[in-house]
Write a protein that holds these residues in place. Structure first.
Motif, PDB file in Angstrom:
ATOM      1  N   UNK A 354      53.410  24.182  24.406  1.00 19.17           N
ATOM      2  CA  UNK A 354      54.660  24.959  24.411  1.00 19.17           C
ATOM      3  C   UNK A 354      54.443  26.414  24.014  1.00 19.17           C
ATOM      4  N   UNK A 355      53.531  26.644  23.108  1.00 22.73           N
ATOM      5  CA  UNK A 355      53.242  28.014  22.678  1.00 22.73           C
ATOM      6  C   UNK A 355      52.696  28.840  23.838  1.00 22.73           C
ATOM      7  N   UNK A 356      51.714  28.301  24.558  1.00 26.36           N
ATOM      8  CA  UNK A 356      51.105  29.054  25.645  1.00 26.36           C
ATOM      9  C   UNK A 356      51.975  29.062  26.898  1.00 26.36           C
ATOM     10  N   UNK A 357      52.881  28.123  27.025  1.00 25.05           N
ATOM     11  CA  UNK A 357      53.836  28.163  28.138  1.00 25.05           C
ATOM     12  C   UNK A 357      54.732  29.386  28.059  1.00 25.05           C
ATOM     13  N   UNK A 358      54.930  29.904  26.853  1.00 18.14           N
ATOM     14  CA  UNK A 358      55.863  31.013  26.651  1.00 18.14           C
ATOM     15  C   UNK A 358      55.206  32.388  26.808  1.00 18.14           C
ATOM     16  N   UNK A 359      53.945  32.430  27.209  1.00 16.65           N
ATOM     17  CA  UNK A 359      53.271  33.714  27.362  1.00 16.65           C
ATOM     18  C   UNK A 359      53.730  34.433  28.627  1.00 16.65           C
ATOM     19  N   UNK A 360      53.821  35.734  28.519  1.00 18.22           N
ATOM     20  CA  UNK A 360      54.229  36.582  29.626  1.00 18.22           C
ATOM     21  C   UNK A 360      52.999  37.181  30.300  1.00 18.22           C
ATOM     22  N   UNK A 361      52.889  37.002  31.608  1.00 17.71           N
ATOM     23  CA  UNK A 361      51.755  37.557  32.354  1.00 17.71           C
ATOM     24  C   UNK A 361      51.976  39.052  32.550  1.00 17.71           C
ATOM     25  N   UNK A 362      51.141  39.860  31.919  1.00 20.67           N
ATOM     26  CA  UNK A 362      51.256  41.318  32.003  1.00 20.67           C
ATOM     27  C   UNK A 362      50.465  41.853  33.196  1.00 20.67           C
ATOM     28  N   UNK A 363      49.247  41.369  33.339  1.00 18.77           N
ATOM     29  CA  UNK A 363      48.414  41.722  34.488  1.00 18.77           C
ATOM     30  C   UNK A 363      47.679  40.461  34.903  1.00 18.77           C
ATOM     31  N   UNK A 364      47.933  40.024  36.119  1.00 21.93           N
ATOM     32  CA  UNK A 364      47.396  38.740  36.566  1.00 21.93           C
ATOM     33  C   UNK A 364      46.846  38.894  37.983  1.00 21.93           C
ATOM     34  N   UNK A 365      45.605  38.508  38.167  1.00 21.50           N
ATOM     35  CA  UNK A 365      44.963  38.628  39.467  1.00 21.50           C
ATOM     36  C   UNK A 365      43.924  37.513  39.601  1.00 21.50           C
ATOM     37  N   UNK A 366      44.270  36.487  40.361  1.00 18.82           N
ATOM     38  CA  UNK A 366      43.377  35.340  40.513  1.00 18.82           C
ATOM     39  C   UNK A 366      43.225  34.999  41.993  1.00 18.82           C
ATOM     40  N   UNK A 367      41.998  34.692  42.422  1.00 19.84           N
ATOM     41  CA  UNK A 367      41.782  34.392  43.839  1.00 19.84           C
ATOM     42  C   UNK A 367      42.274  32.995  44.217  1.00 19.84           C
ATOM     43  N   UNK A 368      42.657  32.861  45.482  1.00 17.61           N
ATOM     44  CA  UNK A 368      43.053  31.566  46.055  1.00 17.61           C
ATOM     45  C   UNK A 368      42.214  31.364  47.309  1.00 17.61           C
ATOM     46  N   UNK A 369      41.474  30.284  47.362  1.00 19.67           N
ATOM     47  CA  UNK A 369      40.643  29.978  48.522  1.00 19.67           C
ATOM     48  C   UNK A 369      40.879  28.530  48.922  1.00 19.67           C
ATOM     49  N   UNK A 370      41.553  28.343  50.047  1.00 21.62           N
ATOM     50  CA  UNK A 370      41.894  26.982  50.477  1.00 21.62           C
ATOM     51  C   UNK A 370      42.227  27.007  51.959  1.00 21.62           C
ATOM     52  N   UNK A 371      41.972  25.889  52.624  1.00 25.42           N
ATOM     53  CA  UNK A 371      42.291  25.711  54.049  1.00 25.42           C
ATOM     54  C   UNK A 371      41.704  26.826  54.911  1.00 25.42           C
ATOM     55  N   UNK A 372      40.509  27.282  54.536  1.00 29.22           N
ATOM     56  CA  UNK A 372      39.849  28.318  55.305  1.00 29.22           C
ATOM     57  C   UNK A 372      40.465  29.695  55.149  1.00 29.22           C
ATOM     58  N   UNK A 373      41.342  29.859  54.177  1.00 30.95           N
ATOM     59  CA  UNK A 373      42.021  31.139  53.957  1.00 30.95           C
ATOM     60  C   UNK A 373      41.644  31.698  52.594  1.00 30.95           C
ATOM     61  N   UNK A 374      41.848  33.007  52.458  1.00 29.95           N
ATOM     62  CA  UNK A 374      41.502  33.674  51.209  1.00 29.95           C
ATOM     63  C   UNK A 374      42.624  34.627  50.830  1.00 29.95           C
ATOM     64  N   UNK A 375      43.014  34.577  49.559  1.00 34.71           N
ATOM     65  CA  UNK A 375      44.076  35.454  49.102  1.00 34.71           C
ATOM     66  C   UNK A 375      44.084  35.567  47.598  1.00 34.71           C
ATOM     67  N   UNK A 376      45.170  36.154  47.083  1.00 34.64           N
ATOM     68  CA  UNK A 376      45.274  36.419  45.655  1.00 34.64           C
ATOM     69  C   UNK A 376      46.670  36.138  45.147  1.00 34.64           C
ATOM     70  N   UNK A 377      46.716  35.650  43.912  1.00 35.62           N
ATOM     71  CA  UNK A 377      47.971  35.575  43.166  1.00 35.62           C
ATOM     72  C   UNK A 377      47.977  36.782  42.239  1.00 35.62           C
ATOM     73  N   UNK A 378      48.993  37.624  42.364  1.00 39.26           N
ATOM     74  CA  UNK A 378      48.944  38.955  41.755  1.00 39.26           C
ATOM     75  C   UNK A 378      50.273  39.288  41.086  1.00 39.26           C
ATOM     76  N   UNK A 379      50.168  39.866  39.883  1.00 40.34           N
ATOM     77  CA  UNK A 379      51.363  40.364  39.221  1.00 40.34           C
ATOM     78  C   UNK A 379      51.032  41.495  38.259  1.00 40.34           C
ATOM     79  N   UNK A 380      51.863  42.523  38.275  1.00 41.03           N
ATOM     80  CA  UNK A 380      51.825  43.599  37.301  1.00 41.03           C
ATOM     81  C   UNK A 380      53.210  43.668  36.670  1.00 41.03           C
ATOM     82  N   UNK A 381      53.300  43.430  35.376  1.00 42.49           N
ATOM     83  CA  UNK A 381      54.589  43.424  34.683  1.00 42.49           C
ATOM     84  C   UNK A 381      55.268  44.788  34.831  1.00 42.49           C
TER      85      UNK A 381
END
Length: 442
Positions: A354-381
């Protein structure tokens, strides 16, 4: 333009037969005009800001029109609305400043290009402004996730081989260089490393006064011990109260360290730690800049970081003590949130979810590679989340036997969402957008 979902009048009213067909037609036209914002000074009386953007359009048995799909490609948002079984389409142009573009040089297909870029420096600039905004908004639990080895001569992606120590060193160096950029936050910064040895190594690697003066170099153990000591002095000590959770084998290692090196740390020289002044603990607002806790190390790091934050702010709730903000850099908090460690074997760690569920993503950039595709999950607060598809466009030059002469990486926004999409939602968005991009490039 803000993404909005409209609450329509009742389906019964819209579907009731009328003796005048023109009246029904007039109502339909009026609704379409309102949606496109053509009626000046008038807005539907029932408007709510959409908080989740579904990827897949779902049919409904209700005769009332519903906004079933909310997806963004490039800078265009398309909303499909079912109205009496007949679809009508609305296209809304998003404000160009509403979301940040994906940083350059991230694709594994442009690795040679990324080696010439200061990608991490760009990350630090984006993260610094986002952190300042989050602090102004009163956020006290923040996280940053990004690929720390991208860019530079030794640029590496998730497809390359690298060890955990290289990742830890990169995260440490990133934080040390980031701390001087946070002078505007007006907080004492505790640079909290996983253990005393990492503090010793950090000080050996970074000797410049610009970095030394920007923050206090300390460890999870030392920071929590200082806060617990001050807390026990200000209140009655309880046996079942918060305490430092020791990793397996740490007691033996600490004992050996005291015998041979005379320090309190684990296989390290504890004198390398900066002193944490009383006013830092009791009166000055501070930022706990925690570098890679738990990930690649003992799970007790995550438990102790929670205790550090909670004890620090419990004191501020009962006294005039300033609050403490915790900012975790590449702490792999999804491992805690998603149950990577079975709760039956790690009950204390599971209790931190519960503690870590409440964290706010300030800068988030993680790769996604699936089904022969490539992309990113991205957020800037404080911007919404983005799922960005990266495709390779090969441009050929005539007269060269059809050999590619230039490769361009095309970024296409597949989804914009106010809430973090699930992995399945992100992949589904990439698949749909890839089909559209492929059709356009034919």
């Amino acid at each position: 333009m803000a993404r909005q979902s409209f609450t329509w009048p009742s389906a019964k009213f819209l579907s009731t037969p009328s003796s005048s067909a023109s009246l029904v037609l007039l109502l339909n036209v009026l609704i379409i005009i309102i949606l496109n914002g053509q009626v000046g000074g008038f807005a539907p009386p029932q408007i709510r800001v959409i908080t989740h953007l579904p990827l897949i359009s779902s049919s409904s048995s209700s005769t009332a029109p519903k906004a079933t799909t909310k997806r963004t490609t490039s800078s265009t948002t398309t909303t499909t609305i079912r109205f009496h079984g007949r679809p009508c389409r609305q296209t809304v142009r998003l404000n160009a400043a509403s979301t940040s573009p994906l940083p350059k040089g991230l694709s594994p297909f442009e690795k040679s290009f990324s080696k010439s870029l200061d990608i991490q420096g760009n990350f630090r600039k984006l993260a610094a402004s986002a952190l300042e905004r989050a602090l102004r908004d009163g956020e006290t639990k923040l996280e940053l996730e990004f690929p720390p080895l991208a860019g530079g001569d030794q640029s590496k992606s998730q497809f390359d081989d690298f060890d955990n120590l290289s990742e830890l060193d990169a995260n440490r160096d990133w934080c040390v260089q980031w701390a001087p950029m946070l002078s505007n936050i007006r907080r004492v910064i505790w640079f909290v490393l996983p253990d005393d040895k990492e503090v010793e190594l950090a000080k050996q690697a970074w000797t410049g006064q610009r970095y030394r003066r920007a923050c206090r170099f300390t460890s999870i153990r030392a920071a929590l011990s200082a806060v617990l000591e001050k807390s026990s002095n200000n209140s009655e000590t309880r046996d079942d109260g918060p305490k430092l959770t020791l990793a397996w084998g740490s007691t033996l290692a600490s004992t050996v360290n005291k015998v041979f090196q005379g320090g309190d740390g684990i296989l390290a020289d504890s004198s390398a730690l900066d002193a944490l002044e009383d006013e830092d603990v009791t009166t000055n607002p501070r930022l706990h800049l925690v570098c890679q806790p738990g990930n690649g190390g003992p799970v007790e790091d995550w438990i102790n970081v929670q205790t550090l934050h909670q004890v620090s702010n419990a004191a501020s709730a009962t006294t005039a003590t300033a609050t403490a903000t915790t900012c975790i850099v590449n702490g792999a908090l999804d491992k805690v949130r998603d149950g990577y460690y079975p709760s039956i074997f790690f009950p204390a760690l599971a209790a931190t979810k519960p503690f870590y569920d409440s964290f706010q993503a300030v800068f988030w950039l993680k790769p996604i590679s699936d089904k022969g595709l490539y992309g990113w999950l991205y957020r800037v607060y404080p911007e919404p989340w983005q799922v960005v598809l990266q495709t390779v466009v090969v441009q050929q030059q005539e007269g060269r036997d059809g050999q590619p002469t230039r490769i361009t990486v095309q970024d296409t926004v597949a989804l914009v969402s106010d809430q973090r999409p699930t992995y399945k939602q992100a992949v589904d968005a990439l698949v749909k957008t890839a089909s559209t991009v492929k059709a356009k490039n034919k």
